[in-house]
Each structure stands twice: as C-alpha cells, then as structure tokens.
Design a protein around this motif. Structure first.
Motif, mmCIF file in Angstrom:
data_model
loop_
_atom_site.group_PDB
_atom_site.id
_atom_site.type_symbol
_atom_site.label_atom_id
_atom_site.label_comp_id
_atom_site.label_asym_id
_atom_site.label_seq_id
_atom_site.Cartn_x
_atom_site.Cartn_y
_atom_site.Cartn_z
ATOM 1 N N GLU A 290 7.009 -7.871 14.626
ATOM 2 C CA GLU A 290 7.018 -6.557 13.977
ATOM 3 C C GLU A 290 7.264 -6.698 12.476
ATOM 4 O O GLU A 290 6.567 -6.092 11.652
ATOM 5 C CB GLU A 290 8.099 -5.692 14.626
ATOM 6 N N ILE A 291 8.262 -7.506 12.107
ATOM 7 C CA ILE A 291 8.588 -7.696 10.685
ATOM 8 C C ILE A 291 7.443 -8.362 9.947
ATOM 9 O O ILE A 291 7.089 -7.972 8.825
ATOM 10 C CB ILE A 291 9.884 -8.520 10.553
ATOM 11 N N VAL A 292 6.834 -9.391 10.567
ATOM 12 C CA VAL A 292 5.739 -10.104 9.902
ATOM 13 C C VAL A 292 4.573 -9.166 9.634
ATOM 14 O O VAL A 292 3.976 -9.178 8.540
ATOM 15 C CB VAL A 292 5.302 -11.314 10.755
ATOM 16 N N GLU A 293 4.216 -8.342 10.622
ATOM 17 C CA GLU A 293 3.122 -7.394 10.420
ATOM 18 C C GLU A 293 3.456 -6.395 9.309
ATOM 19 O O GLU A 293 2.596 -6.032 8.493
ATOM 20 C CB GLU A 293 2.834 -6.649 11.725
ATOM 21 N N LYS A 294 4.708 -5.957 9.255
ATOM 22 C CA LYS A 294 5.123 -5.011 8.221
ATOM 23 C C LYS A 294 5.063 -5.647 6.842
ATOM 24 O O LYS A 294 4.586 -5.039 5.877
ATOM 25 C CB LYS A 294 6.541 -4.535 8.529
ATOM 26 N N VAL A 295 5.502 -6.906 6.750
ATOM 27 C CA VAL A 295 5.478 -7.602 5.458
ATOM 28 C C VAL A 295 4.038 -7.837 5.001
ATOM 29 O O VAL A 295 3.721 -7.738 3.811
ATOM 30 C CB VAL A 295 6.247 -8.934 5.562
ATOM 31 N N LYS A 296 3.151 -8.139 5.959
ATOM 32 C CA LYS A 296 1.745 -8.344 5.607
ATOM 33 C C LYS A 296 1.163 -7.084 4.973
ATOM 34 O O LYS A 296 0.402 -7.157 3.995
ATOM 35 C CB LYS A 296 0.944 -8.739 6.843
ATOM 36 N N LYS A 297 1.508 -5.911 5.535
ATOM 37 C CA LYS A 297 1.020 -4.657 4.963
ATOM 38 C C LYS A 297 1.618 -4.424 3.588
ATOM 39 O O LYS A 297 0.931 -3.970 2.658
ATOM 40 C CB LYS A 297 1.357 -3.501 5.900
ATOM 41 N N GLU A 298 2.927 -4.702 3.442
ATOM 42 C CA GLU A 298 3.569 -4.518 2.145
ATOM 43 C C GLU A 298 3.023 -5.478 1.090
ATOM 44 O O GLU A 298 3.000 -5.163 -0.107
ATOM 45 C CB GLU A 298 5.079 -4.709 2.279
ATOM 46 N N MET A 299 2.570 -6.654 1.529
ATOM 47 C CA MET A 299 2.021 -7.622 0.581
ATOM 48 C C MET A 299 0.750 -7.091 -0.058
ATOM 49 O O MET A 299 0.412 -7.453 -1.192
ATOM 50 C CB MET A 299 1.741 -8.951 1.280
ATOM 51 N N GLU A 300 0.020 -6.215 0.648
ATOM 52 C CA GLU A 300 -1.165 -5.602 0.051
ATOM 53 C C GLU A 300 -0.783 -4.806 -1.190
ATOM 54 O O GLU A 300 -1.467 -4.869 -2.227
ATOM 55 C CB GLU A 300 -1.865 -4.700 1.073
ATOM 56 N N THR A 301 0.324 -4.049 -1.090
ATOM 57 C CA THR A 301 0.804 -3.289 -2.248
ATOM 58 C C THR A 301 1.267 -4.222 -3.356
ATOM 59 O O THR A 301 0.973 -4.000 -4.541
ATOM 60 C CB THR A 301 1.961 -2.371 -1.818
ATOM 61 N N THR A 302 1.985 -5.272 -2.954
ATOM 62 C CA THR A 302 2.462 -6.242 -3.955
ATOM 63 C C THR A 302 1.289 -6.897 -4.674
ATOM 64 O O THR A 302 1.315 -7.083 -5.897
ATOM 65 C CB THR A 302 3.318 -7.311 -3.257
ATOM 66 N N ILE A 303 0.262 -7.256 -3.911
ATOM 67 C CA ILE A 303 -0.910 -7.897 -4.505
ATOM 68 C C ILE A 303 -1.584 -6.961 -5.512
ATOM 69 O O ILE A 303 -1.989 -7.381 -6.595
ATOM 70 C CB ILE A 303 -1.887 -8.321 -3.390
ATOM 71 N N ARG A 304 -1.691 -5.675 -5.149
ATOM 72 C CA ARG A 304 -2.311 -4.716 -6.072
ATOM 73 C C ARG A 304 -1.484 -4.586 -7.348
ATOM 74 O O ARG A 304 -2.032 -4.531 -8.464
ATOM 75 C CB ARG A 304 -2.455 -3.354 -5.382
ATOM 76 N N GLU A 305 -0.155 -4.566 -7.206
ATOM 77 C CA GLU A 305 0.705 -4.458 -8.384
ATOM 78 C C GLU A 305 0.582 -5.683 -9.279
ATOM 79 O O GLU A 305 0.594 -5.576 -10.511
ATOM 80 C CB GLU A 305 2.160 -4.272 -7.944
ATOM 81 N N VAL A 306 0.463 -6.889 -8.654
ATOM 82 C CA VAL A 306 0.279 -8.110 -9.434
ATOM 83 C C VAL A 306 -1.030 -8.050 -10.212
ATOM 84 O O VAL A 306 -1.105 -8.432 -11.393
ATOM 85 C CB VAL A 306 0.311 -9.351 -8.515
ATOM 86 N N GLY A 307 -2.112 -7.532 -9.567
ATOM 87 C CA GLY A 307 -3.393 -7.400 -10.251
ATOM 88 C C GLY A 307 -3.328 -6.427 -11.411
ATOM 89 O O GLY A 307 -3.888 -6.674 -12.492
ATOM 90 N N GLU A 308 -2.622 -5.304 -11.201
ATOM 91 C CA GLU A 308 -2.481 -4.327 -12.284
ATOM 92 C C GLU A 308 -1.688 -4.891 -13.448
ATOM 93 O O GLU A 308 -2.003 -4.622 -14.620
ATOM 94 C CB GLU A 308 -1.796 -3.063 -11.738
ATOM 95 N N LYS A 309 -0.681 -5.700 -13.142
ATOM 96 C CA LYS A 309 0.101 -6.330 -14.219
ATOM 97 C C LYS A 309 -0.770 -7.299 -15.018
ATOM 98 O O LYS A 309 -0.649 -7.403 -16.243
ATOM 99 C CB LYS A 309 1.297 -7.072 -13.625
#
Length: 524
Positions: A290-309
């Motif tokens: 459950e945690i791994v799947e949740k982190v994978k989804k959150e990583m999508e947001t993190t990846i987008r923020e890294v791209g915007e930076k």
C-alpha cells in the motif's frame, strides 16, 4: 848380575806369566762354556718337555671342544628335524581336510546339477505354458483395444498421439525436477568457491562511484527495527524487494539499512517507502504494498515539480506538461555517472552563452540544450537511440522542427543542418568532457542491466523482472496460474541460456525465479 841380564830375566818371567795366565783363562773359559752349554741343553730339554705337556693339554681341550660342538650340532639337528616333522604332520592334516572338503563339494555340485536338470525340465514345461498364455493375452488385449476404440471413437493413431502427449508432459515434469535438483546441488558445491571469488573481485575492483550511484542509506531509530523490517521468515523484506525492485541489504551497519539498485527512481521510491513505514510502525506485506503504491503516485508530483524547477532555473516556459514530467524523470537517470538533468541544464546554459556570442536566438538555444537528452527518460522502456526518441517526443508534444532536428543530430545520428544543431553537439561534448563529469563504464553497465530485464520479460508467464546486486542477479516474478513449480525451474534454465547467448557480462549472473500464490479475503 849385569843390568841387561836382569832385564831379560824379568821379561822372560813376564812372558811366562802372561802365557800362564792366558792358558789359565783359556781353560777357565772352556770350562765355563761347557757349563753354559749344559745349562742350555737342560733348559731346552725342560722347554721341550713343557711344550709337549702344553701340546697334550691343547689336544685334550680341542678334543673336548670338538665333542661339545658335535653334541650341540646333533641336538640342533634333532630339534630341527622334529620341528619339520611336526610341520609335515600339520600339512598332511590340512591336505586331508582339503581333500575331504573337495569331496563334499563335489557331492554338493552333483546334487545341484541334478536339481538344475529337474528345474530345467520344470521351467521348460512352464515356458510352454507361458507362451500359450501370452498368445491368449495378446488375443484378449487386441479384443480390448478394438472394444476401447469402438467405445472412445478414437483411432489407434489418435490414442497413441494422446498417450505420447501425456508421456511427454510427464517426462518434461520429471526433467524439470531433475534439472532443479542438479542445479541446486551444483550451486551448493560451488557456493564456497563462488563467495571467495566474488569477495576477491569486489575487494580489488570496487570503486567509490558504485556506492554513489547504486546505493541509498536509510537511517533507523534503533537496531531493533531491522528485525521488523525482515519480518517473520523474511516475508516483509521480500515483499518490499518485490514491490520496489530494489535489493534491501541489512548488515552489521549500526542503525542503518542499505538499498541497492541501478535505477535511482526505484531506489528513491524504496527509500521514501521504507522511511514512511518506519514512521508508521505498521510493517507487514499488505501495508508495504500500500505504501509503495502511494509513494509511486506521489513521485509523479515530485517529478513534475523537479521539471518545473529545471524550467525556472533555465528561464524557459511554455513547454508541454508531459515534457515537464520527462525532464523531472531525468533527475533519476545517470549517463556515465553524470546526472542527466544537471547535464541538460548545464548544456542549456552553455548553448545560451554561445548563442549570445554568435547573435543567435538565445531562448531557442537554451530550449534545445535543456531538451537534447529528453529521450533518456524513456530509453529504457522503448527501443531506439535516445537522440531519435528525444526528437520523436519533441515532435509529439509540439516543439519546432529546428529543436527536433538539433536533438536528433546532437550525437551525429544525422548530419546537422543548422548552426544550433552544431552548437548542441559542442555544448554536449563540453559538459561531458570536463574533468570529473562522467565515468566511462556506468552507461554500458545500465544498458546491460536494462537488457537483462528485457530478456527475462520476453518469456511467457513472467509478471515482473528486476536486476539487482549490481547486475549479478535477476529476480523474475512469474504468474502462478501459468507457471508451476517444475516449469519455474525450466524457465530459470531457459532465461539463463538466453542471457548467455544474447548478453556480454563479466563473471556470472544468478537467475532467481519466484512463484508466489496469494489468497486474499476481507472480513466484513
């Protein structure tokens, strides 16, 4: 009397005295010599008599000694003769016994020969009976075959094919079990030597960049958490490794767990997931997934923020959202040990400076520099060079043809037609060739690991495949409803053969096929 006459008288008297004394001495010596001769004769006679006595004694002693020796020799001869006689008696008894044994054996052999003759006669009659029964059985069997053929509606050839198919499946099953047993025995025997060889290789060849690019460390509140991470019979750590594709190493390092894997994105997901599990305290396979799947989804947001930076740092805007996500994924990719996103930003700045000096479009140059390696974000998922993939992605998301051409030409896959394409080649080379920017082996290493996973994924029934242990092992998760235990052993062997045929690698690669069946129900 005259003086002369007196002298003569004295001389004459002297001469007479001399003669007298001479004669007297002569007679005295003669008498003395006779006395010596007589003494010598007496002495010689005594010596002769003594010698005769000694000779008699010696002769007597020799006779006695000869008698003793003769007596002794006779005694020894009689003793030896007696011993020989006893030995002959013993040998004679043995010979008599052997003769008796031979006689008994001969009698026994004669009886056995008679029994064998009787049995031969008996078996001859039985053989005739068996031949008759065999013919009867063949007749009955043929009748049964005809009946079965009529009942089943199958011809003999069809039944034969069905039987052969069944036998083939059984043989494959037995062969799979035999292969698994043989491989396990070979691995067990080679384990000690393999540990020695691998340890020596790591000791001699390990470099700092391997730790920097393939390992993450998670700090623990206490060493007691290591047992909870492992779980009962290792189920927790196994669930975490299967869910993330990262090797979890728990060793003697105090209050720390090491995560090892060649993919930085997977490693980051595993690190964040483990840190959250430690904070939550509920560590079990269901919670881990459950945690791994949740982190994978959150990583999508993190990846987008890294791209915007990255866009903010380079002063660019107006890129497609999917391009922004791909830029964020580059943070978790390396090329020869160099972070691809940092490299892309550096190339963008270099191109901007060179474009300004040449009076070219500053923003367009920076845009090309930032996007020139965008294909590396998907190069491990899609076939093709990263320059060609990057150009295709740029076209897909609305970038101009000048940008697409420069991206495709920056590694001279095609001839550069614009000055900006040439600048992209130059800036890329400058960023990559500066001291300490890259390491020569990691790119090939990562491609080899990606190829390793793709080989395993190409087989039917494989759900997931992860390369771990720096490419020394690949773990293959199979679908339990399509692959049974025996087929899993065959699959491991087939994957091994394909790796040997289609991949070049140092040392050896361990192929582990994991088949797991789960039954899940919910209490309401």
């Amino acid at each position: 009397m005259p003086h002369n006459d007196m002298t003569l008288v004295y001389i004459g008297l002297a001469a007479m005295a001399a003669i007298f004394f001479f004669a007297l001495g002569y007679f005295i010596r003669k008498i003395h010599a006779k006395s010596k001769v007589k003494n010598a004769e007496d002495k010689a006679k005594n010596m002769i008599e003594a010698a005769k006595d000694d000779a008699d004694k010696l002769k007597h002693a020799a006779e006695l000694e000869a008698k003793d020796l003769l007596l002794k020799m006779r005694t020894e001869f009689e003793k030896e003769t007696k011993e020989r006689r006893q030995e002959l008696i013993v040998l004679e008894k043995r010979l008599i016994q052997k003769e008796e044994n031979l006689d008994r054996k001969m009698d026994l052999l004669e009886r056995k020969e008679k029994e064998i003759e009787k049995r031969q006669q008996f078996f001859g009659e039985k053989e005739k009976q068996l031949v008759a029964k065999e013919k009867e059985m063949d007749r009955l069997l043929q009748e049964e075959k005809d009946k079965l053929q009529n009942i089943s509606g199958m011809t003999r050839e069809e039944a034969k094919q069905l039987l052969l198919k069944k036998l083939e499946d059984e043989v494959k099953q037995e062969a799979a079990i035999m292969i698994k047993t043989t491989v396990d025995e070979a691995k067990e025997k080679a384990d000690k030597e393999a540990r020695k060889i691998i340890g020596l290789a790591i000791q001699r060849c390990a470099a700092d960049h391997a730790v920097e690019t393939t390992v993450s460390v998670v700090n623990l509140p206490s060493d007691e958490m290591k047992g909870r991470i492992i779980g009962r019979e290792g189920r927790n750590i196994r669930a975490l490794e299967i869910a993330t594709g990262i090797d979890v190493i728990i060793d003697d390092t105090p209050e720390a767990v090491i995560l090892s894997g060649f993919d930085p994105l997977k490693r980051e997901i595993a690190k964040i997931s483990l840190e959250r599990l430690l904070q939550d305290g509920r560590i079990h396979p269901g919670r881990i997934e459950e945690i791994v799947e949740k982190v994978k989804k959150e990583m999508e947001t993190t990846i987008r923020e890294v791209g915007e930076k990255a866009l903010f740092d380079t002063g660019l805007h107006g890129l497609h959202p999917e391009i922004v996500k791909l830029l964020g994924r580059l943070k978790y990719r390396t090329s020869y040990g160099q972070n691809v996103l940092q490299h892309s930003e550096e190339v963008a700045h270099l191109m901007g400076v060179m474009a300004s000096e040449l009076k070219l479009d500053f923003n367009l140059a920076k845009r090309i520099g930032l996007l020139h390696d965008i294909g590396k974000a998907v190069s491990h998922e899609v076939e093709g060079t990263h320059s060609k993939l990057g150009a295709d992605l740029a076209r897909k998301y609305g970038e101009s043809e000048n940008i697409c051409h420069a991206i495709e030409a920056h590694h001279q896959d095609i001839e550069p037609k614009t000055l900006l394409a040439v600048l992209a080649q130059a800036a890329d080379a400058i960023s990559a060739s500066r001291p300490g920017a890259r390491r020569e082996t990691l790119e090939t290493y990562v491609k080899r690991l990606e190829k390793l996973e793709s080989i395993a994924d190409s087989f039917k029934g494989v759900a997931k495949a992860y390369a771990i242990q720096a490419g020394r092992e690949i773990r293959v998760m199979v679908q339990p409803d399509k692959i049974n235990d025996a087929q899993a052993a065959v699959l491991a062997r087939d994957i091994t053969k394909k790796i040997e045929e289609g991949l070049e690698y140092p040392g050896q690669i361990k192929v582990t096929v994991i088949r797991e069946t789960r039954a899940v129900e919910y209490a309401k």
